[in-house]
Every structure is written in structure tokens, then in C-alpha cells.
Motif scaffolding. Structure first.
Motif, PDB file in Angstrom:
ATOM      1  N   ARG A 110       1.095  -0.710   0.001  1.00 34.31           N
ATOM      2  CA  ARG A 110      -0.345   0.175  -0.309  1.00 34.31           C
ATOM      3  C   ARG A 110       0.937   1.122  -0.106  1.00 34.31           C
ATOM      4  NH1 ARG A 110      -4.087  -1.118   4.703  1.00 34.31           N
ATOM      5  NH2 ARG A 110      -4.514   1.009   4.216  1.00 34.31           N
ATOM      6  N   GLY A 111       1.817   1.018   0.187  1.00 35.56           N
ATOM      7  CA  GLY A 111       2.977   2.239   0.335  1.00 35.56           C
ATOM      8  C   GLY A 111       4.943   1.792   0.648  1.00 35.56           C
ATOM      9  N   LEU A 112       5.102   3.018   0.838  1.00 37.22           N
ATOM     10  CA  LEU A 112       6.524   2.689   1.849  1.00 37.22           C
ATOM     11  C   LEU A 112       6.207   2.039   3.281  1.00 37.22           C
ATOM     12  CD1 LEU A 112       8.077   6.223   1.011  1.00 37.22           C
ATOM     13  CD2 LEU A 112       8.797   4.200  -0.306  1.00 37.22           C
ATOM     14  N   PRO A 113       7.292   1.476   4.067  1.00 37.51           N
ATOM     15  CA  PRO A 113       6.951   0.515   5.052  1.00 37.51           C
ATOM     16  C   PRO A 113       6.482   2.021   5.640  1.00 37.51           C
ATOM     17  CG  PRO A 113       9.446  -0.625   3.576  1.00 37.51           C
ATOM     18  CD  PRO A 113       8.243   0.778   3.304  1.00 37.51           C
ATOM     19  N   LEU A 114       6.123   1.276   7.157  1.00 39.17           N
ATOM     20  CA  LEU A 114       5.145   1.764   8.024  1.00 39.17           C
ATOM     21  C   LEU A 114       6.980   2.606   8.480  1.00 39.17           C
ATOM     22  CD1 LEU A 114       2.690   0.673   9.558  1.00 39.17           C
ATOM     23  CD2 LEU A 114       2.577   1.991   7.999  1.00 39.17           C
ATOM     24  N   ASN A 115       6.689   4.146   8.965  1.00 38.72           N
ATOM     25  CA  ASN A 115       8.337   4.400   9.831  1.00 38.72           C
ATOM     26  C   ASN A 115       7.594   4.149  11.338  1.00 38.72           C
ATOM     27  OD1 ASN A 115      10.379   5.321  10.818  1.00 38.72           O
ATOM     28  ND2 ASN A 115      10.250   7.099   9.958  1.00 38.72           N
ATOM     29  N   VAL A 116       8.258   2.866  11.877  1.00 34.77           N
ATOM     30  CA  VAL A 116       7.964   3.071  13.601  1.00 34.77           C
ATOM     31  C   VAL A 116       8.908   2.214  14.299  1.00 34.77           C
ATOM     32  CG1 VAL A 116       5.423   2.101  14.882  1.00 34.77           C
ATOM     33  CG2 VAL A 116       5.756   2.779  12.397  1.00 34.77           C
ATOM     34  N   GLU A 117       9.450   2.685  15.509  1.00 26.09           N
ATOM     35  CA  GLU A 117       9.710   2.679  16.488  1.00 26.09           C
ATOM     36  C   GLU A 117       9.668   2.515  18.006  1.00 26.09           C
ATOM     37  OE1 GLU A 117      13.895   4.270  17.894  1.00 26.09           O
ATOM     38  OE2 GLU A 117      12.971   5.919  16.384  1.00 26.09           O
ATOM     39  N   VAL A 118      10.083   1.457  18.539  1.00 26.96           N
ATOM     40  CA  VAL A 118      10.101   1.076  20.107  1.00 26.96           C
ATOM     41  C   VAL A 118      11.234   1.548  20.911  1.00 26.96           C
ATOM     42  CG1 VAL A 118       9.027  -0.811  21.164  1.00 26.96           C
ATOM     43  CG2 VAL A 118       8.783  -1.223  19.305  1.00 26.96           C
ATOM     44  N   MET A 119      10.602   2.039  21.964  1.00 25.82           N
ATOM     45  CA  MET A 119      11.714   2.459  23.202  1.00 25.82           C
ATOM     46  C   MET A 119      10.679   2.260  24.335  1.00 25.82           C
ATOM     47  SD  MET A 119      13.256   6.320  21.768  1.00 25.82           S
ATOM     48  CE  MET A 119      14.076   6.259  23.265  1.00 25.82           C
ATOM     49  N   GLU A 120      11.913   1.774  24.881  1.00 28.64           N
ATOM     50  CA  GLU A 120      10.833   1.622  26.302  1.00 28.64           C
ATOM     51  C   GLU A 120      10.531   3.196  27.627  1.00 28.64           C
ATOM     52  OE1 GLU A 120      11.853  -1.897  30.159  1.00 28.64           O
ATOM     53  OE2 GLU A 120      13.583  -1.334  28.492  1.00 28.64           O
ATOM     54  N   LEU A 121       9.885   2.119  28.204  1.00 31.35           N
ATOM     55  CA  LEU A 121       8.887   3.423  29.117  1.00 31.35           C
ATOM     56  C   LEU A 121       8.066   2.630  30.076  1.00 31.35           C
ATOM     57  CD1 LEU A 121       9.511   6.443  30.103  1.00 31.35           C
ATOM     58  CD2 LEU A 121       7.169   6.681  28.547  1.00 31.35           C
ATOM     59  N   ASP A 122       8.492   3.046  31.280  1.00 29.81           N
ATOM     60  CA  ASP A 122       8.154   2.534  32.700  1.00 29.81           C
ATOM     61  C   ASP A 122       7.120   3.806  33.300  1.00 29.81           C
ATOM     62  OD1 ASP A 122       6.437   1.399  34.329  1.00 29.81           O
ATOM     63  OD2 ASP A 122       8.126   0.276  35.162  1.00 29.81           O
ATOM     64  N   LEU A 123       6.032   4.059  33.134  1.00 30.96           N
ATOM     65  CA  LEU A 123       5.806   5.414  33.655  1.00 30.96           C
ATOM     66  C   LEU A 123       5.491   5.431  35.865  1.00 30.96           C
ATOM     67  CD1 LEU A 123       2.977   6.702  31.130  1.00 30.96           C
ATOM     68  CD2 LEU A 123       5.218   7.195  31.804  1.00 30.96           C
ATOM     69  N   LEU A 124       5.703   4.384  35.890  1.00 31.58           N
ATOM     70  CA  LEU A 124       5.259   3.245  37.297  1.00 31.58           C
ATOM     71  C   LEU A 124       6.787   3.642  37.769  1.00 31.58           C
ATOM     72  CD1 LEU A 124       3.212   0.588  37.496  1.00 31.58           C
ATOM     73  CD2 LEU A 124       3.180   3.138  38.857  1.00 31.58           C
ATOM     74  N   SER A 125       8.335   4.228  36.619  1.00 38.90           N
ATOM     75  CA  SER A 125       9.336   4.392  37.447  1.00 38.90           C
ATOM     76  C   SER A 125       9.445   5.649  36.547  1.00 38.90           C
ATOM     77  CB  SER A 125       9.931   3.156  37.105  1.00 38.90           C
ATOM     78  OG  SER A 125      11.948   3.207  37.384  1.00 38.90           O
ATOM     79  N   LEU A 126       9.703   6.914  37.438  1.00 40.50           N
ATOM     80  CA  LEU A 126      10.543   8.417  37.179  1.00 40.50           C
ATOM     81  C   LEU A 126      12.306   7.750  36.620  1.00 40.50           C
ATOM     82  CD1 LEU A 126       8.581  10.919  39.988  1.00 40.50           C
ATOM     83  CD2 LEU A 126       8.363   9.692  37.646  1.00 40.50           C
ATOM     84  N   ASP A 127      12.960   7.272  37.180  1.00 37.34           N
ATOM     85  CA  ASP A 127      14.428   6.617  36.774  1.00 37.34           C
ATOM     86  C   ASP A 127      14.099   6.283  35.128  1.00 37.34           C
ATOM     87  OD1 ASP A 127      16.094   7.067  37.932  1.00 37.34           O
ATOM     88  OD2 ASP A 127      15.371   5.569  39.421  1.00 37.34           O
ATOM     89  N   SER A 128      13.205   5.316  34.272  1.00 42.47           N
ATOM     90  CA  SER A 128      12.932   5.066  33.575  1.00 42.47           C
ATOM     91  C   SER A 128      12.620   6.254  32.884  1.00 42.47           C
ATOM     92  CB  SER A 128      11.685   3.271  33.463  1.00 42.47           C
ATOM     93  OG  SER A 128      11.297   3.731  32.125  1.00 42.47           O
ATOM     94  N   VAL A 129      12.008   7.604  33.260  1.00 37.68           N
ATOM     95  CA  VAL A 129      10.886   8.649  32.209  1.00 37.68           C
ATOM     96  C   VAL A 129      12.529   9.018  31.982  1.00 37.68           C
ATOM     97  CG1 VAL A 129      10.157  10.627  32.450  1.00 37.68           C
ATOM     98  CG2 VAL A 129       8.600   8.702  33.226  1.00 37.68           C
ATOM     99  N   ALA A 130      13.305   9.403  32.910  1.00 33.02           N
ATOM    100  CA  ALA A 130      14.406  10.405  32.705  1.00 33.02           C
ATOM    101  C   ALA A 130      15.418   9.367  31.963  1.00 33.02           C
ATOM    102  CB  ALA A 130      14.989  10.505  34.174  1.00 33.02           C
TER     103      ALA A 130
END
Length: 378
Positions: A110-130
Motif C-alpha cells: 500500500r506504500g512505503l514501509p511504516l516508519n515505526v520504532e519502539v523505545m522502553e518506557l515504564d511510567l511507574l518508574s521516574l528513573d525510566s522516564v528520565a
């Protein structure tokens, strides 16, 4: 110090009695609004197409939190299919990778491949957010849209606290998105004009925030999951309103909150069997996740949104832009207009998330800011 803040402090000092809860009239009006939206949201939004057509977004880079299920999944998929570079910021990276593979297979041809990526983020950890913000800012690339979609509503569950020591609704729905929004300002500045879109809830109309007891542990009021959820959503509106005021027009960053309406999402998993049965018996009144995604997609992509946000700022409106589930500007709750409490929420949030009071101003000047979480230097 901004004039509005000075005035708020003056008004606060003149008050004789601290407000400890919503007045019964405010509470009643809030619940009437919630019921009205549930009963009539489909009629009010009948003019909207499903899915919502999007303007060209090929040049946009968008971070979407909590995008493996429900509304967030629809937001991420539709943005990607419209050409945006989408970053799925999620706790379960494996599930996100599997979703991307499925989307790519369905999109093939249907077109070019989707431009999607994944990054880890756990909102129950403010260290993870930072750490997430540090990793993204280190790329030195632009961020055009931050969509704070992830949230929890642990219906009927006992009070729980994160490892950071904060009530879970308050941390996931408010504190973590607030920290993420401030820490990503350097990338949002590079992506200017850019937007921070906070997925809020009509339930903020019955919320109340006690800035001296945001964890609800003092015993002044009984904790319920409903109180935890509604107060966290109100705190998000209040914080967003002050952040919008702190950002000068030349920064080109606009902050707004949106209501998706009453949506059939994973919240239903926490309901009792009896309530779940009733929940499924009224599909006419409840939006699907795709329908619930429309107001956020509109807020993230409509070209008139920046003009509307700047108009509110110029008029010194006390609340940030709030977009309803039918993709129209609406008014936030009465309590959201409480300027004194909004600035207290702002100050308390920065304190709880380990940011100095001057964080926003320093980021706007291009300086580094120390944060209590993550690698300390952001």
C-alpha cells in the motif's frame, strides 16, 4: 515571576479558609457533565468520520506512550499509516514489536514501509522516564508531537504506590507524563512548531487536588480508585495550564488536553462480571478505541490548533486548551480554573519529580538541568 502567578499568590493570601473538597454544587455539576457526555457523545460526534482523515504528516516525528493497546494503539497505527515517524514508548517492548510486524504485513503493497520504532518506557518508574528522555534527547533530532496517552484506572482496587513512593494513579496519569514533557523540551524546541497532547478524561470534572496530600495518605479523605483517578486527571490539566503559560510564543510549543469520551478499552478488565455485562450491553453509548482516538489525532495534527492555543494565551485564559471528544474546543472543569491551586500543583509536581523550579526556563535557554532521576544530568 509571571504576573498571573503573583496575582494568584495575592488572591491565595486573602482567602480565609483553605478549600478541602469540591463544593456540593461543583460536584453535582461535574457528575451531570459526565453523565451527559456518556449519553450523548455519539450524537455530538456524529459529524466525525471514522477513522478520522488526517492532514499530511510525513514530516512529523511523534512519541506515543502506552501504544500497545486501546486508544494509544489506534493513535500510533493511524499516524504511521499517514506517514509520520512514530515512536512507541511502552513498557512491553516485545508486544510493541509484534504489533509493528503485524502492521507492516497488513500495510504491505500500500506504500512505503511504516516508519515505526519502539523505545522502553515504564511510567511507574521516574528513573525510566528520565532515561527515556535522556536517550531521545541524545539523538539531537526534532520532536514534533508528544502524545501522553498512557494511563491507568484501577477500578475498585486498593490503594497502591509505585517504587518511587507515589500513589499509582497520580504517578502514571500525571507525575510521569509531566516529567516526560519537561525533560523532552529540548527536542520539542528543535521540532518547533510542536505540541504536547495530554490524553485526559471527562472524569476530571469530579476531581479535586489537595497539594498537601497528593498521595491521599493523611486520612483527611477516604481513598477510592475513583478519587485517585479523577484527581490525577485534574492535576494533569492544572499542570498543563501552567506549562502552557511558562512557554513563550517564540518557543513554538503548545500544550493541550483532550477528552477521548467514554471509550471501551482495557479498563473493562478491572470491572466486576456484573458491571462488565452491563458495559457490553450499551455499545451505542460507548466509543470504540478507534472512535476514542479521533480527538487526540485531531489535536496532534490539525493546523489550526497552534493558533487556538496562542489565542487563549493572549487572552490570559487560566486553563490550557481542552479539546472535547467531538474535536471541538470545550471548557475544563470549574476547579481547573483555580489559578492558586494550579500553581501549587505546578510547584509540588516539580518537587515530586525531582526538577528545579527553573527547569523550563533553563531548557528554553539551551542549558542543562539536573534531575533527581535518571543519570542526574539532563
Amino acid at each position: 515571576m509571571p504576573e498571573a502567578e503573583v496575582e494568584a499568590k495575592k488572591n491565595g493570601s486573602s482567602r480565609k479558609k483553605k478549600k478541602d473538597a469540591l463544593g456540593w454544587m461543583e460536584w453535582l455539576r461535574g457528575w451531570l457533565y459526565v453523565i451527559y457526555e456518556m449519553l450523548f457523545q455519539r450524537i455530538l460526534a456524529s459529524h466525525l468520520q471514522n477513522p478520522l482523515p488526517l492532514p499530511p504528516v510525513n514530516d512529523l516525528t511523534c512519541i506515543v506512550t502506552g501504544s500497545t493497546s486501546g486508544i494509544g494503539r489506534e493513535i500510533a497505527r493511524q499516524l504511521a499509516e499517514s506517514g509520520a515517524h512514530v515512536v512507541m514508548a511502552v513498557r512491553n517492548t516485545k508486544a510493541a514489536q509484534e504489533l509493528i510486524q503485524k502492521w507492516q504485513e497488513e500495510w504491505s503493497g500500500r506504500g512505503l514501509p511504516l516508519n515505526v520504532e519502539v523505545m522502553e518506557l515504564d511510567l511507574l518508574s521516574l528513573d525510566s522516564v528520565a532515561r527515556f528522555a535522556e536517550a531521545w534527547n541524545a539523538r539531537l533530532g526534532p520532536l514534533h508531537v508528544l502524545i501522553n496517552n498512557a494511563g491507568i484506572f484501577s477500578i475498585g482496587e486498593p490503594q497502591r504506590f509505585s517504587k518511587d513512593g507515589y500513589e499509582e494513579h497520580m504517578q502514571v496519569n500525571h507525575l510521569a507524563p509531566a516529567l516526560l514533557s519537561v525533560l523532552l523540551l529540548p527536542s520539542l524546541i528543535r521540532g518547533s512548531p510542536s505540541r504536547i497532547v495530554n490524553l485526559n478524561s471527562v472524569m476530571h470534572y469530579v476531581g479535586f487536588v489537595d497539594t498537601e496530600d497528593m498521595n491521599v495518605v493523611s486520612g483527611k479523605r477516604k481513598y477510592t480508585s475513583l478519587f485517585g483517578y479523577s484527581s490525577s486527571k485534574l492535576a494533569q490539566v492544572m499542570f498543563s495550564s501552567v506549562l502552557q503559560k511558562r512557554l513563550p510564543a517564540e518557543a513554538g510549543i503548545n500544550v493541550l488536553c483532550v477528552s477521548p469520551g467514554i471509550v471501551h478499552t482495557n479498563v473493562a478488565r478491572d470491572l466486576s462480571r456484573v458491571v462488565q455485562a452491563a458495559y457490553h450491553l450499551i455499545p451505542y453509548f460507548i466509543f470504540s478505541p478507534q472512535e476514542g482516538s479521533r480527538s487526540t489525532l485531531f489535536s496532534a495534527t490539525d493546523p489550526q490548533i497552534p493558533e487556538y492555543c496562542e489565542l487563549l494565551k493572549a487572552d490570559d485564559w487560566p486553563v490550557c486548551a481542552f479539546i472535547s471528544q467531538e474535536c471541538r474546543p470545550t471548557n475544563a472543569s470549574e476547579e481547573a480554573h483555580n489559578i492558586e491551586t494550579s500553581y501549587k500543583v505546578w510547584e509540588k509536581t516539580l518537587e515530586m519529580t525531582g526538577l528545579p523550579s527553573y527547569a523550563v526556563e533553563r531548557f528554553l535557554e539551551g542549558d542543562e538541568v539536573k534531575c533527581r532521576y535518571g543519570a542526574q544530568q539532563v
